[in-house]
Design a protein around this motif. Structure first.
Motif, PDB file in Angstrom:
ATOM      1  N   ARG A 124       0.848  -1.192   0.000  1.00 32.52           N
ATOM      2  CA  ARG A 124       0.000   0.000   0.000  1.00 32.52           C
ATOM      3  C   ARG A 124       0.884   1.243   0.000  1.00 32.52           C
ATOM      4  NH1 ARG A 124      -5.522   0.459   3.208  1.00 32.52           N
ATOM      5  NH2 ARG A 124      -6.038  -0.663   1.281  1.00 32.52           N
ATOM      6  N   PHE A 125       0.667   2.117  -0.982  1.00 37.62           N
ATOM      7  CA  PHE A 125       1.371   3.395  -1.089  1.00 37.62           C
ATOM      8  C   PHE A 125       0.389   4.520  -0.777  1.00 37.62           C
ATOM      9  CE2 PHE A 125       4.004   0.615  -3.656  1.00 37.62           C
ATOM     10  CZ  PHE A 125       5.292   1.048  -3.391  1.00 37.62           C
ATOM     11  N   THR A 126       0.808   5.450   0.087  1.00 43.47           N
ATOM     12  CA  THR A 126      -0.069   6.533   0.513  1.00 43.47           C
ATOM     13  C   THR A 126       0.702   7.841   0.606  1.00 43.47           C
ATOM     14  OG1 THR A 126      -1.404   4.974   1.810  1.00 43.47           O
ATOM     15  CG2 THR A 126      -1.681   7.311   2.308  1.00 43.47           C
ATOM     16  N   GLY A 127       0.044   8.934   0.252  1.00 42.79           N
ATOM     17  CA  GLY A 127       0.662  10.246   0.396  1.00 42.79           C
ATOM     18  C   GLY A 127      -0.153  11.318  -0.299  1.00 42.79           C
ATOM     19  N   GLY A 236       6.906  -1.350 -12.091  1.00 42.63           N
ATOM     20  CA  GLY A 236       6.921  -0.033 -12.707  1.00 42.63           C
ATOM     21  C   GLY A 236       5.992   0.937 -12.005  1.00 42.63           C
ATOM     22  N   LEU A 237       4.832   0.458 -11.591  1.00 47.70           N
ATOM     23  CA  LEU A 237       3.888   1.317 -10.888  1.00 47.70           C
ATOM     24  C   LEU A 237       4.394   1.630  -9.488  1.00 47.70           C
ATOM     25  CD1 LEU A 237       1.252   2.845 -10.865  1.00 47.70           C
ATOM     26  CD2 LEU A 237       0.079   0.718 -10.238  1.00 47.70           C
ATOM     27  N   GLU A 242       6.719   5.825  -5.814  1.00 45.50           N
ATOM     28  CA  GLU A 242       7.842   6.379  -5.055  1.00 45.50           C
ATOM     29  C   GLU A 242       8.295   7.713  -5.633  1.00 45.50           C
ATOM     30  OE1 GLU A 242      10.730   3.267  -4.989  1.00 45.50           O
ATOM     31  OE2 GLU A 242       9.680   2.135  -3.419  1.00 45.50           O
ATOM     32  N   ARG A 243       8.275   7.847  -6.961  1.00 42.34           N
ATOM     33  CA  ARG A 243       8.643   9.124  -7.577  1.00 42.34           C
ATOM     34  C   ARG A 243       7.627  10.215  -7.240  1.00 42.34           C
ATOM     35  NH1 ARG A 243       9.886   5.822 -12.081  1.00 42.34           N
ATOM     36  NH2 ARG A 243       8.169   6.663 -13.345  1.00 42.34           N
ATOM     37  N   GLU A 247       4.477   7.024   0.219  1.00 43.50           N
ATOM     38  CA  GLU A 247       5.235   6.160   1.124  1.00 43.50           C
ATOM     39  C   GLU A 247       4.665   4.752   1.124  1.00 43.50           C
ATOM     40  OE1 GLU A 247       5.617   7.745   5.014  1.00 43.50           O
ATOM     41  OE2 GLU A 247       6.662   9.562   4.358  1.00 43.50           O
ATOM     42  N   ALA A 248       5.563   3.771   1.090  1.00 42.21           N
ATOM     43  CA  ALA A 248       5.155   2.374   1.193  1.00 42.21           C
ATOM     44  C   ALA A 248       4.733   2.080   2.626  1.00 42.21           C
ATOM     45  CB  ALA A 248       6.300   1.454   0.773  1.00 42.21           C
TER      46      ALA A 248
END
Length: 276
Positions: A124-127, A236-237, A242-243, A247-248
């Motif tokens: 899960r990526f959040t920001g 790739g996603l 991250e770019r 945040e993971a």
């Protein structure tokens, strides 16, 4: 006396409130689309007053595939075997189908004991994002839906036609946007408002450049943080997230009881951890 039975739509809404209490941050209008996927696929354990005290879903997406989620026992009732009894009851609904789940990694051994095998992970990526309007991105049209269902099935490895028909049909807090490329759909994503910020899922794009544009445009449609659930096969996603400065966070383990479908699309984000 504990009894197990099928949940109603109002009870599913209650279950999603429980999920919010657990920090899962469900969407504000998830219940109707979830329920449309399989009205017989949601289950509760109830006490002698018929008050729900535990829940689980085993949603039959096709004659060959089901997905398990929303496995919650209310804190005061944990450690009594209620959850496992409900699990056994609900799993009968899947019959011979392959069953998938996204579970916290710490529970993998328990899932293995029930015949589930590890098939990968999801992060899960959040920001927060700065949105950017893209003139080549538009809202979904009803005629787009069959193609989007096929694209998601190719990306995820499994078909979820009834669920995604309801999901893509939208709600006041959920919409799908489409990126056109040379007259065809090059990618799309659904954005839904949640108890905190918004989630993007599914996201399917031909490449990371299209995914970049979709995510940036999606960020113009809501306030607050954004979340994407990205399979490890979509490196790739993950790099793109991250770019963006996302945040993971926590990870889940994708596991299957039965044949393991392939999730090998490089730019794909999961529709929901609850229904796949």
């Amino acid at each position: 006396m504990i009894e197990y039975r099928t949940a109603t739509l109002p009870e599913l809404k209650l279950i999603l409130d429980w999920a919010g209490d657990e920090g899962w941050n469900p969407g504000l209008d998830d219940a109707e689309a979830f329920f449309a996927a399989d009205p017989d696929g949601f289950f509760v354990a109830v006490d002698r007053d018929d008050t729900p005290i535990a829940a689980i879903s085993v949603v039959n997406h096709t004659p060959d595939f089901a997905f398990l989620g929303l496995y919650i026992v209310r804190p005061a009732y944990r450690g009594r075997g209620i959850g496992f009894g409900l699990w056994a009851h609900a799993m009968q609904h899947a019959k011979h189908r392959t069953v998938g789940l996204d579970g916290v990694e710490a529970q993998q051994q328990n899932y293995r004991a029930s015949g589930f095998l590890h098939a990968g992970g999801t992060t899960r990526f959040t920001g927060h994002l700065t949105g950017q309007h893209d003139p080549n991105i538009r809202r979904i049209r009803s005629g787009d839906i069959p193609a989007l269902i096929r694209m998601e099935a190719e990306a995820s490895g499994v078909a979820k036609p009834t669920y995604l028909q309801a999901w893509f049909s939208g709600a006041s807090t959920r919409t799908t946007i489409v990126l056109e490329d040379k007259g065809a759909v090059g990618g799309f994503c659904t954005v839904r408002s949640c108890r905190s910020g918004a989630k993007i899922g599914p996201l399917v794009a031909a490449d990371t450049e299209m995914a970049d544009r979709l995510i940036a445009h999606a960020a113009t449609t809501f306030d607050g943080p954004v979340t994407l659930d990205v399979p490890e096969t979509s490196a790739g996603l993950a790099d793109l997230c991250e770019r963006f400065g996302l945040e993971a966070g926590f990870k889940t383990a994708r596991m299957y009881r039965g044949s393991s479908p392939a999730r090998n699309h490089p730019t794909y984000a999961v529709t929901s951890l609850e229904l796949g």
